[in-house]
Design a protein around this motif. Structure first.
Motif, PDB file in Angstrom:
ATOM      1  N   LYS A   5       0.875  -1.215  -0.120  1.00 43.79           N
ATOM      2  CA  LYS A   5       0.052   0.156   0.012  1.00 43.79           C
ATOM      3  C   LYS A   5       0.886   1.187   0.229  1.00 43.79           C
ATOM      4  O   LYS A   5       1.849   1.325   0.923  1.00 43.79           O
ATOM      5  CB  LYS A   5      -0.987  -0.198   1.281  1.00 43.79           C
ATOM      6  CG  LYS A   5      -1.775   1.328   1.306  1.00 43.79           C
ATOM      7  CD  LYS A   5      -1.278   2.240   2.251  1.00 43.79           C
ATOM      8  CE  LYS A   5      -2.150   3.509   2.304  1.00 43.79           C
ATOM      9  NZ  LYS A   5      -1.507   4.608   3.270  1.00 43.79           N
ATOM     10  N   PHE A   6       0.739   2.298  -1.023  1.00 39.82           N
ATOM     11  CA  PHE A   6       1.179   3.249  -0.900  1.00 39.82           C
ATOM     12  C   PHE A   6       0.356   4.540  -0.741  1.00 39.82           C
ATOM     13  O   PHE A   6      -0.815   4.497  -1.328  1.00 39.82           O
ATOM     14  CB  PHE A   6       1.786   3.544  -2.378  1.00 39.82           C
ATOM     15  CG  PHE A   6       3.212   2.592  -2.577  1.00 39.82           C
ATOM     16  CD1 PHE A   6       4.396   2.933  -2.116  1.00 39.82           C
ATOM     17  CD2 PHE A   6       2.725   1.466  -3.366  1.00 39.82           C
ATOM     18  CE1 PHE A   6       5.267   1.760  -2.478  1.00 39.82           C
ATOM     19  CE2 PHE A   6       3.692   0.563  -3.663  1.00 39.82           C
ATOM     20  CZ  PHE A   6       5.245   0.600  -2.962  1.00 39.82           C
ATOM     21  N   ASP A 204      -5.296   2.041   3.815  1.00 38.12           N
ATOM     22  CA  ASP A 204      -4.840   1.034   4.668  1.00 38.12           C
ATOM     23  C   ASP A 204      -5.919  -0.072   4.798  1.00 38.12           C
ATOM     24  O   ASP A 204      -5.436  -1.022   4.584  1.00 38.12           O
ATOM     25  CB  ASP A 204      -4.473   1.372   6.364  1.00 38.12           C
ATOM     26  CG  ASP A 204      -3.418   2.676   6.194  1.00 38.12           C
ATOM     27  OD1 ASP A 204      -2.433   2.787   5.247  1.00 38.12           O
ATOM     28  OD2 ASP A 204      -2.983   3.108   7.190  1.00 38.12           O
ATOM     29  N   TYR A 205      -6.899   0.251   5.083  1.00 36.55           N
ATOM     30  CA  TYR A 205      -7.939  -0.754   5.227  1.00 36.55           C
ATOM     31  C   TYR A 205      -8.382  -1.547   4.074  1.00 36.55           C
ATOM     32  O   TYR A 205      -8.537  -2.772   4.163  1.00 36.55           O
ATOM     33  CB  TYR A 205      -9.385   0.022   5.746  1.00 36.55           C
ATOM     34  CG  TYR A 205     -10.334  -0.700   6.215  1.00 36.55           C
ATOM     35  CD1 TYR A 205     -10.396  -1.930   6.842  1.00 36.55           C
ATOM     36  CD2 TYR A 205     -11.536  -0.524   5.876  1.00 36.55           C
ATOM     37  CE1 TYR A 205     -11.362  -2.738   7.098  1.00 36.55           C
ATOM     38  CE2 TYR A 205     -12.822  -1.301   6.019  1.00 36.55           C
ATOM     39  CZ  TYR A 205     -12.475  -2.511   6.843  1.00 36.55           C
ATOM     40  OH  TYR A 205     -13.745  -3.328   7.279  1.00 36.55           O
ATOM     41  N   THR A 206      -8.363  -0.792   2.880  1.00 36.66           N
ATOM     42  CA  THR A 206      -8.339  -1.620   1.635  1.00 36.66           C
ATOM     43  C   THR A 206      -7.449  -2.456   1.669  1.00 36.66           C
ATOM     44  O   THR A 206      -7.615  -3.695   1.141  1.00 36.66           O
ATOM     45  CB  THR A 206      -8.266  -0.439   0.433  1.00 36.66           C
ATOM     46  OG1 THR A 206      -9.313   0.537   0.619  1.00 36.66           O
ATOM     47  CG2 THR A 206      -8.664  -1.226  -0.948  1.00 36.66           C
ATOM     48  N   ALA A 207      -6.209  -2.317   1.891  1.00 33.26           N
ATOM     49  CA  ALA A 207      -5.230  -3.251   1.473  1.00 33.26           C
ATOM     50  C   ALA A 207      -5.239  -4.526   2.614  1.00 33.26           C
ATOM     51  O   ALA A 207      -4.971  -5.244   2.111  1.00 33.26           O
ATOM     52  CB  ALA A 207      -3.942  -2.458   1.546  1.00 33.26           C
ATOM     53  N   ALA A 208      -5.794  -4.152   3.700  1.00 33.60           N
ATOM     54  CA  ALA A 208      -6.134  -5.210   4.574  1.00 33.60           C
ATOM     55  C   ALA A 208      -7.215  -6.197   4.201  1.00 33.60           C
ATOM     56  O   ALA A 208      -7.431  -7.198   4.322  1.00 33.60           O
ATOM     57  CB  ALA A 208      -6.307  -4.655   5.990  1.00 33.60           C
ATOM     58  N   ILE A 209      -8.311  -5.749   3.537  1.00 35.08           N
ATOM     59  CA  ILE A 209      -9.474  -6.152   2.798  1.00 35.08           C
ATOM     60  C   ILE A 209      -8.908  -7.115   1.927  1.00 35.08           C
ATOM     61  O   ILE A 209      -9.185  -8.332   1.760  1.00 35.08           O
ATOM     62  CB  ILE A 209     -10.437  -5.226   2.641  1.00 35.08           C
ATOM     63  CG1 ILE A 209     -11.106  -4.395   3.684  1.00 35.08           C
ATOM     64  CG2 ILE A 209     -11.627  -6.240   1.788  1.00 35.08           C
ATOM     65  CD1 ILE A 209     -11.717  -3.200   3.028  1.00 35.08           C
TER      66      ILE A 209
END
Ligand code: ADP
Ligand code: ASP
Ligand code: MG
Length: 431
Positions: A5-6, A204-209
């Motif tokens: 994630k950037f 950040d949350y998208t990357a975790a999803i």
């Protein structure tokens, strides 16, 4: 497969995009899903476009032009003028032009999502073309076709079953014929194809999803800091990087407001035991801080500051005890206003809580409570949380501050403080 994630800070200008491309090239041979945020402060700038449009102050187009210019400058510096990218970015900005051409009929939060989401779509297209121009075999995914949410605009909740199935299938299939998939953070879609957003700082949350849905080996967040530090380097000196943190410590820190990771990020990762690395984008060979289920070690004091807090003191007018019914009423109103309580305490006849200072919401809260209670609100405060506190750390944080409220657990102390106005002696010639 790994998820990178950037954030906005890593793609704030053309050298930022080049640096991201170099980091990705450094991991040649790995299969990567790459989540990117809008460039620099674009989301804030798009928010001002929405406001100007909705409240018709006549400056929305001018504001949008500045955002467009900024992106075309990046494309020019990247040497991508004359390629397909110009058309791509034009097509995305045209969607905002169309909205602005019309009168604002829809709800504010709905319009917000349609306009603000363009920031991530544009930056991900720029990154995709930057990678392709450097010979990296990248594909591009519109995350709105796979990440489904409810209709709560600006704070949409993920529909996990559907998202899990779609994300996994599409990323796996794209990675069969490309090495990296570039997609957007922060945005999603309802099943009716209306764009939604997951809340500010939500990439950040998208990357975790995505990590959760694809059973990623690890997730890596690339930042302008060496890793997770013992305090925000913008506010403190002598902060140090922590080599590793447990999921529990990370979730506590972010819950109390540490701005380094979005608070919702940890849960999906913890649920599948996927490690998270918070790493510096100026040094791709450093692993930064590892957040995982590994046994807890020793933690130094970790400080989290939340600024612009308000202390709300609520007392019963008739000296009856504060009872469950009162508390239930108060929480009903807080939940209706979506006010998150950061600290609270009750005594026999009063209830005190610390919340973020939202002027409108606090006025509504006061109005709704005043029939039954007398309400006093003090603003301009700071909430300081120290995990693993020591006497010295507490003393340092209290220096020149007046403590209005203090709460101590075994490993956490929280203080609500205000600056003590310093009285200084006049110099002889000023008397
Ligand atoms: P991004 O570009 O990924 O969105 P952010 O600006 O949201 O990056 O987050 C990085 C910033 O978080 C750092 O520049 C730093 O000032 C801040 N920060 C706050 N608390 C911490 C902490 N405990 N450790 C590291 N950085 C922190
Ligand atoms: N661009 C969005 C924001 O600034 C999401 C993110 O950066 O995480 O809030
Ligand atoms: Mg951010």
């Amino acid at each position: 497969m790994n998820v990178f994630k950037f954030g906005g800070a890593s793609v704030k200008n053309a050298p930022g995009f080049v640096n991201v491309a170099e980091i990705i090239a450094f991991f040649k041979g790995e299969k990567l899903a790459i989540v990117v945020s809008a460039t620099g402060k674009t989301t804030n700038a798009l928010e001002t476009v929405v406001k100007s449009y909705f409240y018709k102050d006549g400056t929305a187009l001018e504001k949008l032009d500045a955002i467009k210019r900024n992106h075309y400058e990046i494309i020019e510096t990247l040497g991508l003028v004359g390629t397909e990218i110009e058309q791509d970015v034009n097509d995305l900005f045209v969607e905002i032009d169309w909205i602005l051409d019309d009168e604002p009929h829809d709800q504010y939060d709905y319009i917000y999502d349609q306009i603000v989401s363009i920031g991530e779509l544009v930056s991900s297209r720029i990154l995709y073309h930057t990678l392709r121009s450097r010979g990296i075999n990248a594909s591009w995914l519109d995350v709105r076709g796979v990440l489904f949410t409810d209709e709560i605009h600006r704070e949409a909740k993920v529909i996990w079953n559907l998202t899990s199935e779609k994300v996994n299938a599409s990323i796996r299939s794209l990675l069969e014929h490309s090495d990296v998939v570039v997609t957007q953070g922060f945005i999603g879609s309802t099943t009716e194809n209306h764009t939604t957003t997951l809340g500010r700082e939500g990439s950040d949350y998208t990357a975790a999803i995505l990590s959760y849905c694809c059973n990623a080996e690890a997730m890596h967040i690339w930042k302008d800091v060496p890793g997770v530090l013992t305090g925000d380097p913008r506010k403190f000196e002598n902060v140090v990087k922590m080599e590793k943190l447990s999921y529990k410590e990370a979730i506590e820190m972010t819950y109390y407001g540490a701005k380094v990771i979005h608070p919702k990020t940890i849960k999906p990762l913890q649920n599948k035991n996927i490690p998270l690395y918070v790493r510096p984008f100026d040094n791709p060979s450093s692993v930064g801080t590892k957040i995982s289920s590994e046994a807890e070690g020793f933690y130094p004091p970790i400080v989290v500051i939340e600024e612009d807090q308000a202390l709300v003191s609520i007392s019963v007018r008739d000296f009856s005890f504060v009872a469950e019914q009162h508390i239930s009423n108060i929480f009903g109103i807080l939940s209706e206003l979506r006010l998150k309580v950061n600290m609270m305490r009750n005594t026999a006849i009063s209830f005190t809580l610390c919340v973020q200072h939202h002027q409108d919401k606090l006025l509504q809260l006061k109005e709704k409570l005043e029939n039954e209670f007398s309400v006093n609100i003090e603003t301009g405060l700071e909430m300081i949380t120290i995990r693993h506190f020591t006497k010295e750390a507490i003393q340092e944080m209290k220096r020149n501050k007046l403590t209005l409220f203090e709460d101590r657990l075994q490993d956490t102390i929280q203080l609500v403080v205000k600056e003590i106005p310093l009285i200084t002696r006049k110099k002889e010639d000023e008397k």
